[in-house]
Design an enzyme around this catalytic site. Structure first.
Site, short mmCIF file in Angstrom:
data_model
loop_
_atom_site.label_atom_id
_atom_site.label_comp_id
_atom_site.label_asym_id
_atom_site.label_seq_id
_atom_site.Cartn_x
_atom_site.Cartn_y
_atom_site.Cartn_z
N ASP A 1 5.21 10.95 16.05
CA ASP A 1 6.37 10.15 15.66
C ASP A 1 7.61 11.00 15.92
O ASP A 1 7.81 12.02 15.27
CB ASP A 1 6.26 9.75 14.19
CG ASP A 1 7.38 8.79 13.80
OD1 ASP A 1 7.34 7.63 14.23
OD2 ASP A 1 8.30 9.22 13.08
N GLU B 1 5.53 6.56 20.95
CA GLU B 1 6.10 5.22 20.95
C GLU B 1 6.94 5.01 22.20
O GLU B 1 7.52 5.95 22.72
CB GLU B 1 7.00 5.06 19.73
CG GLU B 1 6.29 4.51 18.52
CD GLU B 1 7.22 4.44 17.34
OE1 GLU B 1 7.42 3.35 16.82
OE2 GLU B 1 7.75 5.49 16.95
N CYS C 1 0.45 -0.05 7.07
CA CYS C 1 -0.24 0.96 6.27
C CYS C 1 -1.35 1.58 7.11
O CYS C 1 -2.19 0.86 7.67
CB CYS C 1 -0.83 0.34 5.00
SG CYS C 1 -1.93 1.48 4.12
N CYS D 1 -5.00 0.75 5.27
CA CYS D 1 -5.68 -0.53 5.22
C CYS D 1 -5.11 -1.57 6.18
O CYS D 1 -5.67 -2.65 6.32
CB CYS D 1 -5.65 -1.09 3.80
SG CYS D 1 -4.00 -1.63 3.30
N CYS E 1 2.03 1.52 -0.07
CA CYS E 1 1.23 0.35 0.26
C CYS E 1 0.98 -0.47 -0.99
O CYS E 1 0.55 0.06 -2.01
CB CYS E 1 -0.10 0.76 0.88
SG CYS E 1 -1.11 -0.67 1.28
N CYS F 1 -3.44 -1.12 -0.86
CA CYS F 1 -4.41 -0.07 -1.22
C CYS F 1 -3.76 1.09 -1.98
O CYS F 1 -4.41 2.09 -2.24
CB CYS F 1 -5.14 0.44 0.02
SG CYS F 1 -4.13 1.49 1.07
N ASP G 1 7.01 9.01 8.17
CA ASP G 1 6.80 9.41 9.56
C ASP G 1 5.33 9.78 9.82
O ASP G 1 4.79 9.50 10.89
CB ASP G 1 7.69 10.60 9.91
CG ASP G 1 9.16 10.25 9.77
OD1 ASP G 1 9.50 9.06 9.90
OD2 ASP G 1 9.97 11.16 9.51
ZN LIG Z 1 -2.86 0.20 2.43
#
Ligand SMILES: [Zn+2]
Length: 450
Positions: A218, A302, A355, A358, A374, A377, A384
């Site tokens: 990142d 990216e 996330c 999950c 998140c 989860c 980052d």
């Molecule tokens: Zn999650």
């Protein structure tokens, strides 16, 4: 595999040599401007002739290519530049070559062969504006000793850094000299040798790279990058201090009176600081990209829409400083050298908003949220690092395709492998398949850094 590489050295000329450098850069500019005037005159002559009804071979030819421009120059030089003998003919040739490239870009752009915005017609070069440069492609130029270079008609010029690495590669035939560009940035002159080198390309990733596995990167603003390993890569040493200096220098420049002596001084001071920052940045990026390409088998970054972001004023500085485009360019050829693979995530892949535990998405995440929370989860992770891990996951998701598509430019759902040109001579210096380091010292640091 043959690869093009650039070796750049800062020159330390004496007063006579300095005058010679300026004279040659001036000669290149003179030939460029003369050629441009000639092209423009021929074009308007043609328009006039066409209005009389002339067509085809009867029309005045326009010297649009380098051979045509050279022919015209050689016929005219005794009249327009009786002093031409004071400079190497390469200097005039360099100016004409630059013009011919500019004209070709215009043609290609109009025919749609060139990507990006429409290319404008070449403009006249003003003394003191733009980049002073000229180029040698023939004759006895090159490293003269470990600490000096031969530049025809200028002499043996000392360099600031030792050139042992380049000199020994040239001496035993591992490298071949293709040209030398001499240029000025701020008050300093540089010579950049374009060299063709033979490189062994590993057939598959090494044990070390396979152990390192894929890595997500990142790219950052405050830090250079955050890796999916959780590691954050800092900007080069002294970088923040240099940035403060830059702010001060640009303020001083902005406050100075237009076209005053003070303004010229401050412009020179500003250019000096800018160059130092650029050097430091290049150095930091080279260390990072070499390390990544050598210790991981797949690197995922990216696809940032750099042109679009630079137009956005708030992000402009950030993007420019972190050098996203430069990181991508370096990774593209270094993964080729070291047998690893570069994967570029699609621009629309929501790496920050997803996330990494999950897959839950937080559509309302803003740039100021430094942590990812998140709500599904309960994972709490540095923003980052979370993004970097998501990038890494992208490889696992498309692992089969990545492995099979080595060297091909292939789109998967969200990731794309970058094709690395491997044919000799297809890449120009500073583009895919070539390396540009500021100095040999930097190169040496690089190799030891990883
Ligand atoms: Zn999650």
């Amino acid at each position: 595999m043959k690869a093009l590489q650039a070796y750049r050295f800062a020159l330390d000329p004496n007063q006579v040599q300095l005058a010679g450098l300026r004279r040659h850069a001036g000669a290149a500019r003179f030939a460029y401007n003369w050629g441009l005037a000639r092209v423009k005159a021929a074009l308007s002559q043609r328009t006039a002739e066409q209005s009389y009804g002339l067509t085809g071979d009867l029309l005045t030819p326009v010297p649009w290519t380098l051979p045509a421009l050279r022919l015209a120059w050689n016929a005219a030089k005794n009249d327009v530049a009786p002093w031409w003998g004071e400079c190497s003919k390469e200097a005039f040739s360099a100016g004409l070559d630059q013009l011919a490239r500019g004209l070709k870009n215009v043609t290609d752009s109009r025919k749609g062969k060139r990507k990006g915005r429409q290319v404008g017609f070449p403009r006249f070069k003003k003394r003191g504006k733009g980049r002073d440069s000229f180029r040698y492609t023939t004759g006895a130029y090159g490293p003269a000793s470990e600490t000096s270079v031969k530049l025809p008609r200028i002499g043996r010029v000392n360099v600031y850094e030792p050139m042992a690495a380049l000199a020994s590669r040239l001496a035993d035939g591992r490298a071949r000299l293709l040209g030398a560009t001499v240029s000025r940035t701020a008050a300093r002159w540089f010579v950049s040798f374009t060299v063709e080198v033979e490189r062994e390309i590993p057939a598959r990733p090494s044990w070390r790279q396979r152990t390192g596995g894929p890595v997500g990167v990142d790219l950052g603003v405050k830090t250079l990058a955050v890796l999916s390993t959780g590691q954050s890569v800092a900007n080069p040493k002294h970088y923040q201090r240099a940035e403060r200096k830059l702010r001060r220098a640009s303020r001083a420049y902005a406050r100075s009176k237009p076209s005053s002596a003070g303004r010229r001084q401050r412009a020179a001071a500003l250019a000096h600081v800018q160059n130092r920052i650029a050097d430091q940045r290049r150095d930091g990026l080279h260390k990072l990209t070499t390390r990544l390409a050598r210790s991981h088998d797949v690197i995922v970054i990216e696809d940032l829409h750099v042109a679009g972001m630079v137009r956005n004023r708030r992000l402009a500085k950030a993007v420019a400083t972190a050098g996203f485009a430069e990181i991508r360019r370096q990774l593209a050829y270094k993964t080729g050298w070291y047998g690893s693979t570069l994967v570029v995530a699609d621009r629309w892949y929501p790496s920050s908003k997803t996330c990494s535990g999950c897959g839950w998405r937080n559509p309302s995440l803003t740039l100021s949220d430094r942590m990812f929370h998140c709500q599904s989860c309960r994972l709490v992770l540095d923003r980052d690092t979370n993004a970097a891990i998501n990038l890494k996951h992208l490889v696992a998701a498309s692992a089969v395709e990545t492995k099979n598509a080595r060297g091909a430019d292939r789109k998967t759902a969200f990731a794309r492998q970058v094709a690395v040109k491997r044919e000799p001579g297809t890449a120009a210096a500073g583009q895919t398949g070539s390396a540009t380091t500021s100095t040999v010292a930097a190169r040496r640091r690089l190799t030891h850094a990883s």
